[in-house]
Design an enzyme around this catalytic site. Structure first.
Site, PDB file in Angstrom:
ATOM      1  N   TRP A 487      34.978  12.282 -34.700  1.00 36.07           N
ATOM      2  CA  TRP A 487      34.081  12.175 -33.551  1.00 36.07           C
ATOM      3  C   TRP A 487      33.890  10.744 -33.063  1.00 36.07           C
ATOM      4  O   TRP A 487      33.091  10.500 -32.172  1.00 36.07           O
ATOM      5  CB  TRP A 487      32.718  12.772 -33.932  1.00 36.07           C
ATOM      6  CG  TRP A 487      32.838  14.175 -34.435  1.00 36.07           C
ATOM      7  CD1 TRP A 487      32.813  15.321 -33.692  1.00 36.07           C
ATOM      8  CD2 TRP A 487      33.025  14.584 -35.799  1.00 36.07           C
ATOM      9  NE1 TRP A 487      32.975  16.422 -34.502  1.00 36.07           N
ATOM     10  CE2 TRP A 487      33.117  16.002 -35.801  1.00 36.07           C
ATOM     11  CE3 TRP A 487      33.150  13.899 -37.006  1.00 36.07           C
ATOM     12  CZ2 TRP A 487      33.307  16.741 -36.973  1.00 36.07           C
ATOM     13  CZ3 TRP A 487      33.340  14.640 -38.174  1.00 36.07           C
ATOM     14  CH2 TRP A 487      33.412  16.042 -38.153  1.00 36.07           C
ATOM     15  N   ASP A 488      34.582   9.796 -33.649  1.00 42.23           N
ATOM     16  CA  ASP A 488      34.358   8.380 -33.362  1.00 42.23           C
ATOM     17  C   ASP A 488      32.923   7.993 -33.697  1.00 42.23           C
ATOM     18  O   ASP A 488      32.306   7.190 -33.012  1.00 42.23           O
ATOM     19  CB  ASP A 488      34.674   8.064 -31.894  1.00 42.23           C
ATOM     20  CG  ASP A 488      34.809   6.563 -31.645  1.00 42.23           C
ATOM     21  OD1 ASP A 488      35.026   5.823 -32.603  1.00 42.23           O
ATOM     22  OD2 ASP A 488      34.688   6.147 -30.473  1.00 42.23           O
ATOM     23  N   TYR A 489      32.390   8.577 -34.756  1.00 45.08           N
ATOM     24  CA  TYR A 489      31.060   8.217 -35.248  1.00 45.08           C
ATOM     25  C   TYR A 489      31.161   7.010 -36.187  1.00 45.08           C
ATOM     26  O   TYR A 489      30.548   6.974 -37.251  1.00 45.08           O
ATOM     27  CB  TYR A 489      30.422   9.383 -35.986  1.00 45.08           C
ATOM     28  CG  TYR A 489      29.807  10.446 -35.105  1.00 45.08           C
ATOM     29  CD1 TYR A 489      29.341  10.157 -33.824  1.00 45.08           C
ATOM     30  CD2 TYR A 489      29.647  11.747 -35.567  1.00 45.08           C
ATOM     31  CE1 TYR A 489      28.770  11.134 -33.021  1.00 45.08           C
ATOM     32  CE2 TYR A 489      29.068  12.739 -34.785  1.00 45.08           C
ATOM     33  CZ  TYR A 489      28.636  12.430 -33.513  1.00 45.08           C
ATOM     34  OH  TYR A 489      28.055  13.396 -32.726  1.00 45.08           O
TER      35      TYR A 489
END
Length: 813
Positions: A487-489
């Site tokens: 999630w590109d977290y």
């Protein structure tokens, strides 16, 4: 007689037009409502659409029954709105204002409808219209009133005056301290006199950022040392200014270029005359007395300092590390090659724009430590995410952390390149001199939404806090916040180092890490173990061919989660019921299983989005109250994986839109979850400031920050200071006097809040918006306290500038 006929004809036309308007409103709701019901959504819009369509037809036919039908539908709408949204102001505005305006017009048309049937008009409708008008006017007035999400309760902490002689002297690091506190032990400017702040001086850098959001941006936090202020511009120009006037002392232009992502968030500073060992802890820095200023010379002037005894360190967008003499701006000849270290050495092939450095370098003792930003989502095999430490005097490589290696701290042979496509550290790091640890907040291996090819080392170190021994680069501990991140977290913010109560009368050395997922992790910075509860939850599983999924994910439940609630259909919002309905249709058309909904070949909703939650602006902390301050943005994304055979060739991959992800089975597509008017689809606020009590672990206050004065639907400025709360980008500044300064909103204001209550106590209009973090200092010459902010333009604004603005209380005469 003719005049009466004209009036009657005009009245008839107006009634017919009103009927057509109600019909169109009803038709839009009916068509959309049918689709929403097909998706399993609320039946209200279908029913309201049918009722409004019928009412409009009857009104256009000049039948009083039309007004009655619409009146009943409006009353039912009011009941449904409260049942669906509760008594929250902005959700009710979305549901009721437009229907109420139509109800007002229908009520005014009631007498004409009655007369058209030969029935006495009656006056009751005018009373209904008056009530509706009063309600609409009250709503309009109320829209301009600030509404805290959480209101401070109970007794506020007392202000602790700054002890004489312990005032802050300089702002020497990006976060003021290497622990990223963004706290100043100064109290000349207070909540009682902050309303007297005025512009003391304005300077121009000459580097105006022209950007579409992914090009040049002014995001700098200045440094202040003694009588000099240091700023860097989007193209890495360094400018030294007088702290009292803004007058330029010197400038340096490295002629740095990059095809995108031009920005310089900050600088490093090193003073060879200061002792390296025995630096006080973050908590001790509040009370420890500052060294007394040297006595003035009585005879001959002291000798000039040696060249580069005090030096400014800067990384550049074209991957260079500079050391400049702080007094003159001249390149330090003993550092690297003529003051420059080439950071491309050992990296292998670097395509234009694939490796840039935008974060401030970390000066940790005698080392300067750098990471780097790697382009997202374009292809596999991108440059390494290696972290490197250089001797701050000579520029010699001291250690590397190439995390794909079994022993990532062992320097490689110069002929061997660092491992490509490893997780990187694109944001700022923190340093605890007493523990001798450097803290790295890591990103993830590109691409963001496909991780089938990631190695076990990638999975271990992605989206994690890693503690390294500052002297050797050897790993001490690692704590991961997201497993197998799809999630590109990644961790976007500098860790905040402070001491927290242990519940036994003592303290614990804490590290606070905020995340894009709206989480706040509190770790023991000596051991990496959580201090507050972290819960493993069962994670939803995806179905993309060749991908693997973590069975669990971590949530920091022991501290407040900011803007990370699981969305429901009722959380959808819009400027009108039609806009809201379209957002509901979008929402119901997504696959959504909460925060960790994995991407797939269908449309999936990601909330919070990959922009945040919280981002690079980082947190601030007031150690005298134990309050942590965070700002956030609330922007969801929709995502979709595109099979390689269907992927358009040449697609980029900066943040939004199509991303090639070349070398994987899928490209990707993602964009912000917005309404047709360009407004976030979930209910306001879209950005807040929050205070968290680190002793009780509770949210003290939370307020929307920013208005729609300088933005609006479809990019049209509303020019109305409605405090709905807008996405934020930048950091906050806390002072010991009980103030919290913030400027990173979508409108053009620097604001001050009472840090104990969250109440806005002052704001100043700037020529353009800001993405910078304010700093404060006291001039060693005049004794005035200044608050300084860089203003180059808000993120989504076309208005740009090159301003550095200083505010101060009126000078004493």
């Amino acid at each position: 007689m003719n005049e009466n006929k004209k009036q009657s004809a005009t009245c008839r036309i107006l009634v017919i037009l009103l009927g057509v308007l109600v019909m169109l409103f009803g038709l839009a709701l009916l068509v959309g409502g049918i689709r929403l019901v097909q998706l399993g959504g609320s039946v209200y819009f279908l029913l309201m659409g049918a009722a409004s369509l019928l009412a409009g037809v009857l009104v256009a036919a000049r039948r009083p029954a039309g007004a009655l039908v619409y009146g009943v539908a409006f009353v039912a709408t009011a009941v449904w709105a409260v049942a669906d949204a509760g008594l929250e102001f902005w959700p009710l505005v979305s549901r009721l204002v437009m229907p109420a305006v139509l109800a007002l017009l229908v009520a005014l048309a009631w007498p004409a409808l009655r007369r058209a049937r030969g029935v006495p008009a009656g006056r009751g409708a005018y009373g209904v219209a008056a009530l509706l008008l009063v309600g609409l006017l009250a709503t309009a007035v109320s829209a301009f009133q600030p509404r805290p999400v959480v209101t401070a309760q109970g007794q506020r902490p007392a202000v602790v005056p700054v002890a004489k002689g312990s005032e802050q002297r300089d702002w020497m690091h990006w976060g003021n301290t290497t622990g990223g506190t963004r706290f100043a032990a100064l109290d000349q400017i207070t909540p009682d006199n902050v309303d007297q702040l005025q512009v003391a001086w304005t300077a121009h850098t000459g580097d105006v950022p022209q950007s579409d959001g992914f090009g040049a941006e002014d995001q700098v936090t200045p440094l202040q040392i003694g009588q000099t202020l240091y700023v860097c511009t989007p193209h890495n120009q360094v400018i030294a200014m007088d702290v009292d006037s803004g007058k330029q002392r010197w400038s340096f232009d490295p002629k740095a270029t990059a095809p995108n992502w031009q920005r310089c968030r900050g600088l490093g500073y090193f003073d060879a005359s200061l002792p390296i060992a025995g630096v006080p802890t973050v908590a001790a820095a509040v009370a420890a007395p500052a060294p007394a200023p040297p006595a003035p010379a009585l005879a001959a002037a002291p000798p000039a300092p040696a060249l580069c005894e005090k030096r400014i360190l800067m990384t550049s967008i074209d991957a260079r590390l500079f050391a400049l003499d702080a007094a003159t701006g001249a390149a330090c000849p003993d550092f690297g090659v003529n003051g420059v270290v080439d950071l491309k050495v050992g990296m292998g092939e670097i395509k234009p724009g694939f490796y840039t450095l935008t974060a401030a370098p970390l000066v940790a003792g005698e080392l300067v430590i750098v990471g780097g930003r790697v382009a997202d989502n374009i292809e596999v095999g991108e440059p390494s995410g290696v972290v490197r430490a250089y001797n701050v005097r000579s520029g010699a490589l001291a250690w590397v952390w190439d995390l794909s290696k079994e022993t990532p701290d062992v320097p490689l042979d110069p002929s061997i390149h660092y491992t490509r496509a490893t997780p990187n550290v694109w944001t700022s790091m923190a340093y605890d001199p007493q523990l001798g640890l450097v803290y790295l907040p890591t990103g993830n291996t590109t691409p963001d939404q496909w991780a089938g090819e990631r190695t076990p080392q990638d999975d271990k170190y992605s989206s994690a806090v890693v503690a390294l021994d500052v002297a050797t680069g050897k790993e001490r501990w690692v704590y991961q916040t997201v497993h197998h991140d799809l999630w590109d977290y990644d961790l976007p913010a500098q860790p905040t180092l402070t001491d927290v109560p242990d519940g036994k009368g003592g303290t614990l050395p804490a590290l606070l890490q905020i995340t894009k997922a709206g989480q706040v992790f509190m770790l023991n910075r000596a051991t990496g173990q959580p201090i507050t509860e972290v819960r493993d939850i069962q994670a939803p599983q995806g179905h993309a061919d060749g991908e693997r999924y973590s069975p669990t994910q971590r949530l920091s439940v022991g501290l407040p989660q900011i803007g990370a609630q699981t969305l429901t259909e009722s959380d959808m919002w819009g400027a009108t019921p039609i806009d809201q309905m379209l957002c509901r249709i979008q929402f119901k058309g997504f696959r959504y299983d909460g925060m960790f909904t994995p991407p797939g070949e269908d449309l999936a909703l990601q909330w919070p989005g990959s922009l945040g939650g919280m981002n690079w602006g980082s947190a601030s902390v007031d150690p005298t109250t134990g309050y942590l301050f965070v700002n956030d943005m609330r922007l969801g994304l929709w995502t979709k994986l595109i099979p390689r055979a269907q992927m358009t060739t040449g697609a980029g991959g900066v943040e939004m839109g199509a991303a090639s992800q070349t070398g994987t089975p899928y490209g990707s597509l993602r964009d912000r979850f917005l309404s047709k008017l360009g407004i976030p689809c979930q209910k306001p606020p879209f950005g807040t400031l929050s205070a968290i009590n680190l002793a009780t672990h509770q949210l003290v206050w939370q307020v929307p920050v920013g208005t729609v004065k300088d933005t609006g639907p479809m990019g049209i400025k509303m020019r109305l200071p409605i405090p709905i709360g807008m996405p934020t980008l930048g950091g906050s500044l806390a002072t010991q006097s009980g103030l919290l300064f913030f400027a990173g909103t979508q409108d053009y204001y620097l604001r001050a809040y009472d840090s104990r209550s969250g109440k806005e106590v002052w704001k100043a209009r700037m020529p353009v918006g800001s993405q910078g973090t304010p700093i404060t200092y006291v001039s060693p010459t005049t004794g005035r306290q200044y608050v300084v902010i860089s203003a180059g333009g808000a993120r989504q604004s076309p208005d740009r500038g090159d301003y550095v603005i200083a505010y101060a209380l009126p000078a004493a005469h």
